[in-house]
Enzyme design. Structure first.
Site, short mmCIF file in Angstrom:
data_model
loop_
_atom_site.label_atom_id
_atom_site.label_comp_id
_atom_site.label_asym_id
_atom_site.label_seq_id
_atom_site.Cartn_x
_atom_site.Cartn_y
_atom_site.Cartn_z
N LYS A 74 8.47 -9.78 23.10
CA LYS A 74 7.40 -9.94 24.10
C LYS A 74 6.18 -10.61 23.47
O LYS A 74 5.48 -11.41 24.12
CB LYS A 74 7.02 -8.58 24.68
CG LYS A 74 5.87 -8.60 25.70
CD LYS A 74 6.18 -9.50 26.88
CE LYS A 74 5.26 -9.27 28.07
NZ LYS A 74 3.86 -9.02 27.83
N GLU A 118 3.56 -18.43 26.15
CA GLU A 118 2.79 -18.49 27.40
C GLU A 118 1.39 -19.05 27.15
O GLU A 118 0.90 -19.88 27.93
CB GLU A 118 2.71 -17.07 27.98
CG GLU A 118 1.92 -16.92 29.26
CD GLU A 118 1.82 -15.46 29.64
OE1 GLU A 118 0.71 -14.90 29.51
OE2 GLU A 118 2.84 -14.87 30.04
#
Length: 291
Positions: free
Chosen positions: A165, A172
């Site tokens: 993550k 991102e």
């Protein structure tokens, strides 16, 4: 299945609703009495669950998660399973797992992506831990993830879920920074009438089409220049951790690092640096910067 969820904020609260809609029995707890909690204490939550229990933790990383994990270690029993779905640093996962293992309590770390849209769209889930524990919680994961074959992975041992993550969030950062730089370049050019319209057109047929681009189009629909949005972007920590981990592993990450520095600068963190640069330019070259 029956499980407990600790932390009923924007993510935890929506996850609870999605699980209930999927047929699971969920007992929710939050420290806020204004939340839609079912019980008002950790003791009551543990008492409401039948052994072997599954408790999903969705609270802020750091001290809040540390406190919850420690408290659960004293309340749960051997064979129970704790799942940390927050944005905990992967090195903390290993410490939490060891702490709980002393009492025979199992542990999974799960990176969760999906934001406020996850309740309808589903969540991307990246788990870390033993396969036996992963398989035990699989019906929960299957309900939370998007419909289809993707959106769920056992990334590796404990720490692997949050490590994945962390990397996801670093990517991102880079993608959002690239969209922003492209938008500003078009904003300053006399050749482009509407940068927002151009970027929105990329949602179909383009290799850069993505959900992020869909979200940009949604934001630009009512504010094509985005001037109503303040030029400040906070950073939650994961990109910083990724750059640190990459340095330790000998991996260059210029895109992620650049996006991270841009966010820090947007909060005024670079003002004193630029004052020094401007002062030195004035001293050696007589360059005067006008505000």
């Amino acid at each position: 299945m029956k499980l407990g969820i600790i932390g009923l904020g924007r993510m935890g609260g929506n996850m609870l609703k999605r699980l209930r809609e999927g047929g699971h029995e969920v007992v929710g707890f939050d420290v806020s009495p204004d939340s839609e909690r079912d019980v008002d204490s950790l003791d009551a939550l543990v008492s409401a669950l039948d052994a072997p229990r599954i408790v999903w933790v969705m609270v802020p990383a750091g001290e809040p998660t540390d406190q919850i994990i420690t408290s659960l270690g004293g309340l749960l029993e051997e064979g129970d399973l704790v799942i940390d779905g927050g944005n905990t640093r992967y090195t903390d996962d290993q410490r939490h797992a060891a702490e709980l293992a002393e009492r025979g309590i199992h542990f999974l770390d799960v990176g969760v992506s999906g934001g406020v849209w996850g309740k309808e769209r589903g969540y991307a889930l990246m788990a870390g831990g033993e396969r036996e524990d992963y398989e035990r919680a699989l019906p929960i994961f299957e309900t939370l993830k998007p419909a289809g074959v993707d959106g769920l992975v056992l990334a590796g041992p404990v720490g692997g879920g949050h490590f994945a993550k962390m990397v996801h969030n670093g990517i991102e950062y880079g993608m959002m920074q690239a969209f922003g730089e492209g938008f500003e370049t078009m904003m300053r050019s006399s050749l482009i009438d509407s940068p927002a319209e151009v970027m929105t057109s990329w949602r179909q047929g383009s290799v850069v089409q993505s959900w992020l681009l869909d979200l940009f189009a949604r934001a630009a629909a009512s504010d094509p220049t985005l001037h109503e949005m303040p030029p400040v972007a906070n950073e939650s920590g994961e990109a910083k951790w990724m750059v640190e981990a990459a340095l330790e592993l000998g991996v260059p990450t210029p895109a992620t690092a650049s996006a991270l520095w841009a966010r820090q600068t947007s909060r005024g963190g670079g003002d004193d640096t630029l004052r020094v640069v401007s002062s030195l330019r004035a001293q050696f070259g007589g360059h005067v910067t006008k505000g």
